[in-house]
Design a protein around this motif. Structure first.
Motif, PDB file in Angstrom:
ATOM      1  N   TYR A 360     -23.658  41.332 -18.955  1.00  0.00           N
ATOM      2  CA  TYR A 360     -23.430  40.646 -20.226  1.00  0.00           C
ATOM      3  C   TYR A 360     -24.653  40.820 -21.112  1.00  0.00           C
ATOM      4  N   TYR A 369     -21.598  41.899 -25.303  1.00  0.00           N
ATOM      5  CA  TYR A 369     -21.133  43.258 -25.012  1.00  0.00           C
ATOM      6  C   TYR A 369     -21.285  43.519 -23.506  1.00  0.00           C
ATOM      7  N   PRO A 370     -20.495  44.461 -22.972  1.00  0.00           N
ATOM      8  CA  PRO A 370     -20.583  44.761 -21.540  1.00  0.00           C
ATOM      9  C   PRO A 370     -21.615  45.828 -21.199  1.00  0.00           C
ATOM     10  N   ILE A 382     -16.811  41.680 -25.759  1.00  0.00           N
ATOM     11  CA  ILE A 382     -16.000  41.049 -24.714  1.00  0.00           C
ATOM     12  C   ILE A 382     -15.972  39.533 -24.839  1.00  0.00           C
ATOM     13  N   GLY A 383     -16.838  38.982 -25.691  1.00  0.00           N
ATOM     14  CA  GLY A 383     -16.851  37.531 -25.858  1.00  0.00           C
ATOM     15  C   GLY A 383     -17.806  37.109 -26.951  1.00  0.00           C
ATOM     16  N   TRP A 392     -13.697  34.417 -24.697  1.00  0.00           N
ATOM     17  CA  TRP A 392     -13.530  35.791 -24.245  1.00  0.00           C
ATOM     18  C   TRP A 392     -12.485  36.529 -25.085  1.00  0.00           C
ATOM     19  N   THR A 393     -12.625  37.849 -25.134  1.00  0.00           N
ATOM     20  CA  THR A 393     -11.619  38.705 -25.771  1.00  0.00           C
ATOM     21  C   THR A 393     -10.858  39.463 -24.689  1.00  0.00           C
ATOM     22  N   THR A 395     -10.768  42.496 -24.374  1.00  0.00           N
ATOM     23  CA  THR A 395     -11.562  43.669 -24.003  1.00  0.00           C
ATOM     24  C   THR A 395     -12.323  43.450 -22.705  1.00  0.00           C
ATOM     25  N   LYS A 396     -12.648  42.207 -22.408  1.00  0.00           N
ATOM     26  CA  LYS A 396     -13.389  41.926 -21.171  1.00  0.00           C
ATOM     27  C   LYS A 396     -12.650  42.471 -19.953  1.00  0.00           C
ATOM     28  N   GLU A 397     -11.346  42.238 -19.886  1.00  0.00           N
ATOM     29  CA  GLU A 397     -10.592  42.691 -18.720  1.00  0.00           C
ATOM     30  C   GLU A 397     -10.518  44.219 -18.663  1.00  0.00           C
ATOM     31  N   TRP A 399     -12.846  46.291 -19.480  1.00  0.00           N
ATOM     32  CA  TRP A 399     -14.107  46.750 -18.880  1.00  0.00           C
ATOM     33  C   TRP A 399     -14.221  46.338 -17.427  1.00  0.00           C
ATOM     34  N   HIS A 400     -13.908  45.095 -17.120  1.00  0.00           N
ATOM     35  CA  HIS A 400     -14.150  44.581 -15.773  1.00  0.00           C
ATOM     36  C   HIS A 400     -13.046  44.938 -14.780  1.00  0.00           C
TER      37      HIS A 400
END
Length: 462
Positions: A360, A369-370, A382-383, A392-393, A395-397, A399-400
Motif C-alpha cells: 500500500y 496505490y498498489p 485501490i483506495g 476501497w475501489t 481495482t484493489k481486487e 491487483w490482489h
C-alpha cells in the motif's frame, strides 16, 4: 502398461562449463539435477511415451526421474490444473502474511532525469505538482494502517519513503515528523532517493530510523552528470558520493543502483573500481548492482534517447565480466543457489511482488496505490484514506487477485512459479493490462542464472 510422459514443466539448460551435461529444473516439484545429453535426447525423443523398456538409460535413472517429477503419469492438463491450485495456495499464504507500507512523501523532485518512468505524472519530467504530505495526512495514514491490518505483528516493520524525491531539503520538517512518529510506533524506515540532499537528513540516518537507502548513480562522474540531471543544472555526482560516505559512517545500509543500457555498461566497471578504491565494497553495509534500463520512451517522444538493449545482451555483457558487477536476475541465481547449497526446496511463488498481495502506497492526496510503477495513474488507485477510514475501489481486487493461475497462458508455462508472471506495473505499461504477463525474456535470464549456479555448486552436483 502405465503411460508415462515427459513432464510439461521440465526445464532443460545446456551447461556451458560441462561437456555433454544439462541441468534439469522442475517447475513445480523444485527438483534440480545434472544429467547427460544422452538422457535429455531420449526424454525429448520419446516425450509422450516413456517406459523403462524403451529408454536408453537404466531402471534406477528412470525411477529417479519419476520420483523427481521429470517423468510423470499426469496429463498436461492435470499438471496445469495442479500448478493452478498450487499457485492459488501460495497466493493465499502471501495475502495472510505481512502488509507492506510506503509513503509517497511528495510529487516533486529536484532531478530531471530524461528516462524517468514517472515522467507521465510529472508533466513530462518538468512540472511536478509539488504536492507533499502534511502532518494531518501522515496521522491519517498511520491510523488506517491498523484498519488495513489490525494485527500489528503482520505489518512489515520497515516503511519505505518514496516520491518523487522523498528526501528533499525543503521537506525536512515533514520527513522528521513521519520518521519520529513511526519510530514511536515501532517502525523503521528505508528510502529510495537520488541522494542529493541526504546530508540534510544525517540526524535521521540510524539503524532504528532510516536504516537503509537506495541511491542511483549512472556511471562515472562525467556520464552520471549527463544522465542524472539536477533541475538547476548543477552537477550532482560529487555531492552524492559525499552523502554515501555520510550514510556509511552512520552505520546504515547503502545500495547503489546503476541504470544500465548498452552505452554506459562499461562505466559500471569504472564505478565499481571507484568504490573499490574508496574501500566501500569491503563494507558489508554497501552493495552495487546494475539494472537494465527499460525503454519508457515509447510513452514520451520528447525525452533523450538511450541505447536500450535486451536482457540477452545485458546478460551477455555481465557474463564477460564473470558476473562480478551485481547483475540483476530477479533473484533467480540466489534462489537456485540457496536451494542446492542448503539442500532446501526452491522458493516458488505465484506473484511477482507484494503489490499483488498486500502493498500500500499512501500519497499526499489521500489516495492509495498498489505499486510505485503506476503512481499518478488514477485508474490504478485501490483506495482512499482521506476521511480517516479506507474506502476501497474495485481495482484493489484486480491487483490482489493477480497470480500465475489467473494470467492467460501462465499456468501452462514451465517457468510460471519461477517467473511469477512478471511485474504487473510493467505489464500495464507495455501491454496496457495487468491481466497479462510480463516475461522480460525470462528464458534468457534463466539460462544465465542456471549456468552461474552450476559454476557455484558443481562440486555438490558432481
Amino acid at each position: 502398461m502405465e503411460n508415462y510422459r515427459l513432464s510439461s514443466y521440465t526445464i532443460f539448460t545446456k551447461l556451458e562449463d560441462a561437456e555433454d551435461r544439462y541441468m534439469l529444473v522442475h517447475g513445480y516439484t523444485g527438483a534440480i539435477d545434472v544429467v547427460t545429453e544422452k538422457v535429455v535426447s531420449c526424454l525429448k525423443a520419446q516425450a509422450e511415451s516413456l517406459h523403462v523398456e524403451n529408454v536408453c538409460f537404466s531402471q534406477r535413472t528412470f525411477d529417479a526421474l519419476v520420483k523427481r517429477g521429470y517423468i510423470t503419469l499426469k496429463t498436461s492438463e492435470e499438471e496445469s490444473e495442479y500448478v493452478g491450485r498450487l499457485a492459488n495456495i501460495l497466493h493465499r499464504k502471501y495475502k495472510m502474511l505481512y502488509k507492506h507500507f510506503l509513503f509517497v512523501m511528495t510529487y516533486d523532485c529536484n532531478f530531471r532525469c530524461p528516462y524517468c518512468y514517472e515522467n507521465g505524472i510529472s508533466g513530462k519530467g518538468r512540472n511536478w505538482s509539488g504536492k507533499t504530505f502534511t502532518r494531518e495526512m501522515v496521522d491519517k495514514a498511520y491510523l488506517v494502517m491498523l484498519q488495513i491490518e489490525p494485527e500489528r505483528k503482520l505489518h512489515h516493520n520497515v516503511i519505505t519513503l518514496y516520491g518523487g524525491e522523498p528526501l528533499l531539503k525543503k521537506n525536512k520538517d515533514i520527513v522528521e515528523y513521519v520518521v519520529y512518529k513511526g519510530n514511536e510506533l515501532g517502525y523503521e524506515f528505508s528510502a529510495i532517493t537520488n541522494g542529493y540532499d541526504l546530508d540534510v537528513f544525517q540526524h535521521l540516518l540510524a539503524p532504528n530510523l532510516i536504516k537503509s537507502v537506495q541511491i542511483t548513480l549512472d556511471g562515472d562522474e562525467e556520464q552520471h552528470n549527463e544522465r542524472r540531471i539536477h533541475r538547476s543544472g548543477v552537477k550532482t555526482f560529487d555531492r552524492i558520493i559525499n552523502n554515501i560516505e555520510i550514510a556509511l559512517k552512520a552505520g546504515i545500509s547503502v545500495v547503489v543502483r546503476m541504470n544500465t543500457d548498452m552505452s554506459n555498461f562499461d562505466k559500471l566497471k569504472d564505478l565499481k573500481y571507484f568504490f573499490d578504491n574508496k574501500g566501500y565494497t569491503k563494507n558489508d553495509k554497501f552493495s552495487l548492482y546494475s539494472s537494465l534500463l527499460l525503454n519508457y520512451e515509447q510513452f514520451d517522444n520528447n525525452v533523450s534517447h538511450f541505447n536500450y538493449g535486451s536482457y540477452k545482451e545485458f546478460n551477455k555483457k555481465h557474463k564477460l565480466e564473470n558476473y562480478n558487477l551485481g547483475c540483476y536476475d530477479r533473484g533467480l541465481f540466489s534462489n537456485l543457489n540457496n536451494s542446492i547449497k542448503n539442500n532446501k526446496l526452491v522458493d516458488f511463488r505465484s506473484i511477482y511482488c507484494a503489490a499483488q498481495s498486500g502493498e500500500y502506497l499512501f500519497d499526499p492526496y489521500g489516495d492509495i496505490y498498489p505499486c510505485w510503477d503506476v503512481l499518478g495513474n488514477k485508474q490504478h488507485i485501490i483506495g482512499n484514506y482521506a476521511q480517516d477510514r479506507v474506502v476501497w475501489t474495485d481495482t484493489k481486487e484486480r491487483w490482489h487477485n493477480r497470480n500465475v493461475s489467473t494470467l492467460l497462458g501462465c499456468r501452462k508455462c514451465k517457468f510460471a512459479l519461477l517467473c511469477q508472471g512478471g511485474c504487473a506495473g510493467s505489464a500495464w505499461r507495455y501491454n496496457n493490462s495487468i491481466e497479462t504477463s510480463f516475461c522480460e525474456n525470462y528464458a534468457d535470464i534463466l539460462e544465465m542464472s542456471i549456468n552461474r549456479v552450476y559454476k557455484s555448486t558443481k562440486n555438490q552436483l558432481s
